[in-house]
Enzyme design. Structure first.
Site, short mmCIF file in Angstrom:
data_model
loop_
_atom_site.label_atom_id
_atom_site.label_comp_id
_atom_site.label_asym_id
_atom_site.label_seq_id
_atom_site.Cartn_x
_atom_site.Cartn_y
_atom_site.Cartn_z
N SER A 161 76.84 -29.93 40.31
CA SER A 161 78.21 -29.47 40.05
C SER A 161 78.18 -28.59 38.82
O SER A 161 77.26 -28.71 37.99
CB SER A 161 79.10 -30.69 39.77
N TYR B 72 81.42 -39.01 36.19
CA TYR B 72 81.01 -37.93 37.09
C TYR B 72 80.14 -36.91 36.35
O TYR B 72 79.05 -36.53 36.82
CB TYR B 72 82.27 -37.26 37.66
C1 BGC Z 1 84.38 -31.71 41.44
C2 BGC Z 1 85.72 -31.13 41.83
C3 BGC Z 1 86.13 -30.04 40.86
C4 BGC Z 1 85.00 -29.05 40.62
C5 BGC Z 1 85.34 -28.04 39.53
C6 BGC Z 1 83.39 -30.58 41.31
O1 BGC Z 1 82.11 -31.06 41.05
O2 BGC Z 1 83.97 -32.67 42.41
O3 BGC Z 1 86.70 -32.17 41.85
O4 BGC Z 1 87.26 -29.35 41.38
O5 BGC Z 1 83.82 -29.72 40.28
O6 BGC Z 1 85.86 -28.64 38.37
#
Ligand code: BGC
Length: 279
Positions: free
Chosen positions: A164, A177
């Protein structure tokens, strides 16, 4: 200059991923579904992993078969070692081996830092990070056992970790996360270094905001979408196909010299967009 075996292989016309066996975790929806379909379209035989929504996974398999591709659905919670081992056993029985692993399964359990419970922390680390570790380890064991099959690929195996932008961009209210994605970054780079001598490639894709269920709140109303677009210099929310196109390329021999890196697919979200107007 004399032609090498490598040149011969690259010159040979074929579907990018013809006959390669691929496992995509968390493939019953969202980015995983898009990647499973993309790999199948490129000639791969795909295991569509899911943890709970069997009907959705079967729907993905049906779509792939309708398009002339090959796929099966296999249930496993990637954070449970016994279930991961059983999934690999099924895959090896059905497809004989694995050539491509896409570590995609992931969840969010958001909370303010001071209110985050240990369960919320643990669940996200278990699925997002430990799940990727378990699947990567099993895939690597099979890649090493089998070695390179020149008819299929220059590499003995390819691992693609779906990370991410939050492996780099801190995210208040989402410490579990962001920590899991930061962990994926160093796991990916470390195993890329360790597995390269076996002709195994390991890379990550870092998606930005892609329209899926996980971030529906951030794009489903026009107001929310307008706010989200302020964070995206390219002024478009991503779609799963934006990620699957890169996954197909990373899984193919076209990217044979790409190893141990993260490709950001985010419309520029990680470029500190606020600095376009200040600083
Ligand atoms: C998340 C999303 C988010 C995106 C940008 C992703 O890894 O799961 O919820 O919109 O990152 O912030």
């Amino acid at each position: 200059m004399e032609k090498s075996i490598r040149d011969d292989l690259l010159d040979r016309p074929r579907d990018l991923l013809k006959d390669q066996a691929a496992l995509v975790t968390g493939a019953s929806s969202g980015i995983g579904e898009g990647i499973a379909k993309g790999l199948a379209h490129a000639g791969g035989r795909v295991v569509v992993n899911f943890s709970s929504n069997e009907a959705a996974a079967n729907g993905v398999v049906r779509d792939i078969r309708k398009g002339g591709g090959e796929a099966i659905a296999v249930r496993a919670n990637v954070s449970k070692e016994d279930q991961v081992l059983a999934m690999f056993e099924t895959m090896l029985k059905e497809y004989g081996t694995i050539d491509i692993l896409v570590n995609n399964a992931g969840v969010q359990k958001d909370a303010k830092f001071t209110e985050m419970t240990l369960d919320q922390w643990q669940l996200v680390l278990d699925i997002n990070l430990t799940g990727q570790f378990l699947c990567a380890r099993e895939a690597a064991r099979e890649f090493i056992r089998r070695g390179v099959v020149p008819d299929r690929s220059l590499a003995a195996g390819k691992i693609i970790c779906i990370s991410s932008v939050h492996e780099r961009v801190p995210w208040a209210g989402h410490v579990n996360y962001a920590a899991s994605k930061g962990g994926i970054m160093m796991m990916m780079r470390t195993i890329a270094q360790e597995l390269a001598p076996y002709t195994i490639r390991v890379n990550s894709i870092a998606p930005g905001a892609i329209k899926t269920r996980i971030n529906r709140m951030a794009w489903e109303t026009p107001e929310a979408e307008a706010k989200l677009l302020e964070l995206i210099p390219y002024r478009r929310v991503g779609e799963p196909r934006d990620i699957s196109a890169v996954a197909v390329w990373l899984a193919s021999d076209e990217s044979d010299y790409v190893n141990g890196t993260t490709i950001f697919v985010d419309g520029g979200m990680s470029l500190y967009p606020a600095f376009a107007y200040g600083g």
